[in-house]
Design an enzyme around this catalytic site. Structure first.
Site, mmCIF file in Angstrom:
data_model
loop_
_atom_site.group_PDB
_atom_site.id
_atom_site.type_symbol
_atom_site.label_atom_id
_atom_site.label_comp_id
_atom_site.label_asym_id
_atom_site.label_seq_id
_atom_site.Cartn_x
_atom_site.Cartn_y
_atom_site.Cartn_z
ATOM 1 N N ASP A 12 2.977 -4.945 3.673
ATOM 2 C CA ASP A 12 1.858 -4.545 2.818
ATOM 3 C C ASP A 12 2.150 -4.874 1.346
ATOM 4 O O ASP A 12 1.241 -4.852 0.522
ATOM 5 C CB ASP A 12 1.614 -3.024 2.936
ATOM 6 C CG ASP A 12 0.361 -2.701 3.729
ATOM 7 O OD1 ASP A 12 -0.483 -3.617 3.918
ATOM 8 O OD2 ASP A 12 0.212 -1.543 4.175
ATOM 9 N N LYS A 61 -5.739 -4.067 14.095
ATOM 10 C CA LYS A 61 -4.499 -4.745 13.695
ATOM 11 C C LYS A 61 -3.650 -5.046 14.925
ATOM 12 O O LYS A 61 -3.116 -6.146 15.094
ATOM 13 C CB LYS A 61 -3.699 -3.876 12.713
ATOM 14 C CG LYS A 61 -4.239 -3.924 11.292
ATOM 15 C CD LYS A 61 -3.644 -2.849 10.390
ATOM 16 C CE LYS A 61 -4.360 -2.836 9.054
ATOM 17 N NZ LYS A 61 -4.012 -1.695 8.193
ATOM 18 N N GLN A 66 0.115 3.155 7.683
ATOM 19 C CA GLN A 66 -1.309 3.220 7.349
ATOM 20 C C GLN A 66 -1.566 4.319 6.313
ATOM 21 O O GLN A 66 -1.184 5.464 6.514
ATOM 22 C CB GLN A 66 -2.114 3.484 8.630
ATOM 23 C CG GLN A 66 -3.610 3.439 8.436
ATOM 24 C CD GLN A 66 -4.137 2.045 8.095
ATOM 25 O OE1 GLN A 66 -3.719 1.045 8.680
ATOM 26 N NE2 GLN A 66 -5.041 1.973 7.131
#
Ligand code: NDP
Length: 297
Positions: free
Chosen positions: A121, A54, A98
């Site tokens: 997200d 990422k 994460q």
């Protein structure tokens, strides 16, 4: 019949080029550099790989990448304090924590502490609610990528029967919302569904997000249906090593389906590309600028 391969790798590369173009425009016209902060707690090996790639791709499209790696002994209070600091930082337009978090940290609390406008997200309850009510939201990256592939292949999805296998908050549920938003007739299946095979046989679109290697055989697929395989599973390979497979049995499904995503090279690359796209969208919204077209739904 041999299915058309939906090439997520190529589509994701095109999307990242679009993102890079918008990033360059934000810099040139407004002096703004979109920034994405990724928070990794603990040393889960798979998460470390994701976070590294990422960060690399964030920089490749011209954005700023902020990585925060914390030990798995981090207290909830310290993690929440970091999120508060990132929420307040004007250089940070997107925040990703994460998952999974180490045991002892409350993921729901952590995610719901992120400023919804920076929640790239799309897991914050505000964004879940906005998506569910058809309002402008930050859309979870994996289902967003799946929807982009489906729209690209089909154009309109209206009236199609979509069966989503899996009801997680990360993939299955938001996928179903997006398909409903595109006027599909949506069925969500899960581990307690009766006659899954019979249900999948009725689907024009099958999205498999289960986490069970090659679970969906070609015999379940209606001839000509589109199959989106979200699964990432590692199994023993013929050469004594391991290989990645999806939740559908690619070989048998590809002889019946009209179109299918491969694993790897299907949904996987779309997820990170959509994360970058969401960061540009969040940055544009935060600065009151017109939203770039084609980067969200
Ligand atoms: P979860 O484990 O959170 O959810 C799995 C879902 O599958 C659950 O709803 C579960 O049902 C359902 N399920 C389990 N067994 C069966 C069964 N036998 N029949 C029908 N349904 C079943 O997984 P995620 O949604 O997080 O991920 C799904 C897959 O997608 C995984 O392989 C994951 O690695 C992959 N993934 C890939 C991404 C990408 O970028 N390509 C991103 C995110 C995930 P129940 O709710 O009843 O338990």
């Amino acid at each position: 019949m041999t299915a058309h391969i939906l090439d997520g790798k190529a589509f994701a590369a095109k999307l990242r080029t679009q993102v890079a173009t918008h990033v360059a425009r934000l810099k040139a016209d407004h002096g703004i550099v979109p920034g994405l902060a990724v928070v990794l707690v603990g040393d889960d090996p798979a998460s470390q790989v994701y976070v590294r790639s990422k960060g690399k791709m964030t920089v490749e499209v011209g954005m700023q990448s902020f990585e925060h790696r914390l030990p798995d002994t981090t207290s909830e209070a310290d993690l929440l304090a970091l999120i508060a600091q990132l929420n307040a930082d004007p250089a940070v337009h997107g925040i990703l924590v994460q998952l999974p978090l180490p045991a002892g940290l409350n993921s729901d609390l952590v995610i719901n502490t992120i400023d919804p406008a920076k929640d790239v997200d799309g897991f914050h309850i505000s964004n879940v609610g906005l998506l569910g009510t058809g309002q402008k939201a930050m859309v979870p990256c994996t289902p967003l990528g799946c929807l982009m592939l489906l729209r690209d292949h089909h154009g309109s999805l209206a009236g199609k029967h979509a069966v989503v296998i899996g009801r997680s908050n990360i993939v299955g549920k938001p996928m179903a919302q997006l398909l409903l938003g595109d006027s599909c007739t949506v069925t969500i299946a899960h581990s307690r569904t009766a006659d899954l095979a019979g249900l999948v046989r009725q689907a024009d679109i099958v999205v498999a997000a289960v986490g069970r290697a090659q679970m969906v055989p070609g015999a379940w697929i209606k001839p000509g249906a589109t199959v989106i395989d979200v699964g990432i599973n590692r199994i023993a390979g013929d050469d004594g090593g391991t290989r990645l497979v999806g939740d559908v049995d690619f070989d048998s499904c590809a002889t019946v389906a009209g179109a299918i995503t491969p694993v790897p090279g299907g949904v996987g690359p779309m997820t990170i590309a959509c994360l970058l796209a969401n960061t540009v969208t969040a940055c544009s919204r935060a600065n009151g600028l017109a939203e770039p077209e084609g980067l969200t739904v």
